[in-house]
Design an enzyme around this catalytic site. Sequence first.
Site, short mmCIF file in Angstrom:
data_model
loop_
_atom_site.label_atom_id
_atom_site.label_comp_id
_atom_site.label_asym_id
_atom_site.label_seq_id
_atom_site.Cartn_x
_atom_site.Cartn_y
_atom_site.Cartn_z
N LYS A 179 37.93 -10.41 -13.87
CA LYS A 179 38.41 -11.19 -12.73
C LYS A 179 37.26 -11.37 -11.72
O LYS A 179 36.59 -10.41 -11.36
CB LYS A 179 39.59 -10.49 -12.07
N THR A 214 45.57 -10.78 0.19
CA THR A 214 45.20 -10.66 -1.22
C THR A 214 45.70 -9.38 -1.87
O THR A 214 45.36 -9.10 -3.02
CB THR A 214 43.67 -10.71 -1.35
N GLY A 216 47.44 -6.81 -4.01
CA GLY A 216 48.23 -6.86 -5.23
C GLY A 216 47.87 -7.95 -6.21
O GLY A 216 48.57 -8.16 -7.21
N THR A 217 46.75 -8.66 -5.96
CA THR A 217 46.39 -9.76 -6.87
C THR A 217 46.08 -9.26 -8.27
O THR A 217 46.51 -9.86 -9.26
CB THR A 217 45.19 -10.53 -6.33
N GLY A 218 45.34 -8.16 -8.37
CA GLY A 218 44.97 -7.65 -9.69
C GLY A 218 46.16 -7.18 -10.49
O GLY A 218 46.31 -7.51 -11.67
N CYS A 219 47.04 -6.40 -9.84
CA CYS A 219 48.26 -5.92 -10.51
C CYS A 219 49.10 -7.09 -10.98
O CYS A 219 49.62 -7.10 -12.11
CB CYS A 219 49.09 -5.07 -9.55
#
Length: 506
Positions: A179, A214, A216-219
């Site tokens: 990412k 932003t 929690g974007t990865g989860c």
Amino acid sequence: MADVVWSIAGSDSGGGAGIQADIKAMQSFNVHACTVITALTAQNSLGVEALNAMSTGVIESQLQALIHDMPAKVIKIGMLANVQQIQLVAEHLRHYKQTWSEPPVVVYDPVAIATSGDLLTEEDTVDALKTHLLPLVDVITPNTHETQLLTGVYLIGPSAVKEAAQKLQSFGAKAVVIKGGHWDFPKGYCVDFALSAEQEAYWLGNEAVVTPHTHGTGCSLSSVIAACLAKGYPLKDAFILGKAYINKGLNIGRRYGEGIGPVAHTSFPEELQYFPQVIEAGSWLGDELELETPSEFNFSAGFASTGGELGLYAVVDTLDWVEKCLAAGVPTVQLRVKDAQSPTLEQDIETAITLGKKYQGRVFINDHWQLAIQHGAYGVHLGQEDLDKANLAAIQAAGLCLGVSTHGFYEMVRAHNYRPSYLAFGAIYPTTTKDMTGQIQGLEKLQHFVPLMRDSYPTVAIGGIDLTRAAQVADTGVGSVAVVRAITEADDYEAAISQLQVMING
């Protein structure tokens, strides 16, 4: 098996990341989320105040409860707070993969560093991850910080990103999605990289969404990928849908406390503006990423208009059927000659083009773009693999319409790079006319394809559509229905054409 996904991860008391984000993202894609809590974090919008790891006994009890009643198609792993947790989860995954009749797909989002910069796992976990967990992972989705932590490769440019992905694969992970939200290369863009288990590399990119919200974007991205994989989507589609979901969530995210707000959770993405670009050689972003441009580069975008939707679309392989369909009022016909070495190929194409003009119908020539240009065809239809080979600049210069096949959301967005005259989506159902193994889309995907693309292109549904299915397909709002055997194998082809016309046109 139902579309069940497990999330093995930590709880976020602020509700923006971890298990809470996973459940919201998965439910947005209509899968059932089960949870195994590995840690209770004390955090709010201002940061992480404490991390309380669950004992291995508590984690074991949660896993055992799910195993006996709700096995997962996909297991998404987030925070594993210590070596003991990593070893326990890895032991279970190894057992599932060896003994379940349908081994689960494992998606791992290595939560080592939060967006805020807080370290969320113990420092000695990296070696345990490489030794025990990564050999069991099907898809790993690190951000740039986590990639550097796991690989030791500093991501100073595109070649370093590829090197890091290959290193993650050398640790055992089958496919890698890196990412790019923290990368900022090129400046002002978010560019993500994927390397498949088959060593196919591809990049997605869009202008960075400027927002502080932003969390929690990865989860959430990894959870969308897990949900889509559970529904049978290929990784390419799962990845691009995840990106579109996050982009929309970033655009409408809001603050709930005094600090950083969470990414918003919405629904299956059906707005083209939120989808990233499939980055190809020769584009501006492709040049920035040092993608090698083919020696014969014939890219073009923006092809002639069809003047509207295409209606009933007959795909046939003989001149006899071209004329029968046109004479019976079929507005759009494609000549698909399977034998490229046929001695009558050029004559057949020339005659088909003449028939189209005679009956004032649209006749598309499948694949053979040189002959289509030479004889003044109305249009050409190309598959995805042909976009790299055909001289698109010559097709555009000749004023021909261009139709493009797509077999999923990644290919659909890639085709959008070329701004064709129409997009065909399929195969909707299994078909005997062409091997479409692994590419059956179904009505559910078609229902998402239509609103996504209908404002930009005439839309065509193709593949296995007959008289018993045509009405359902037309009910999705697709502008055109392409058929093969529904006409050519009908007892009364003229009656079949009439019935199909009524179903499509209402």
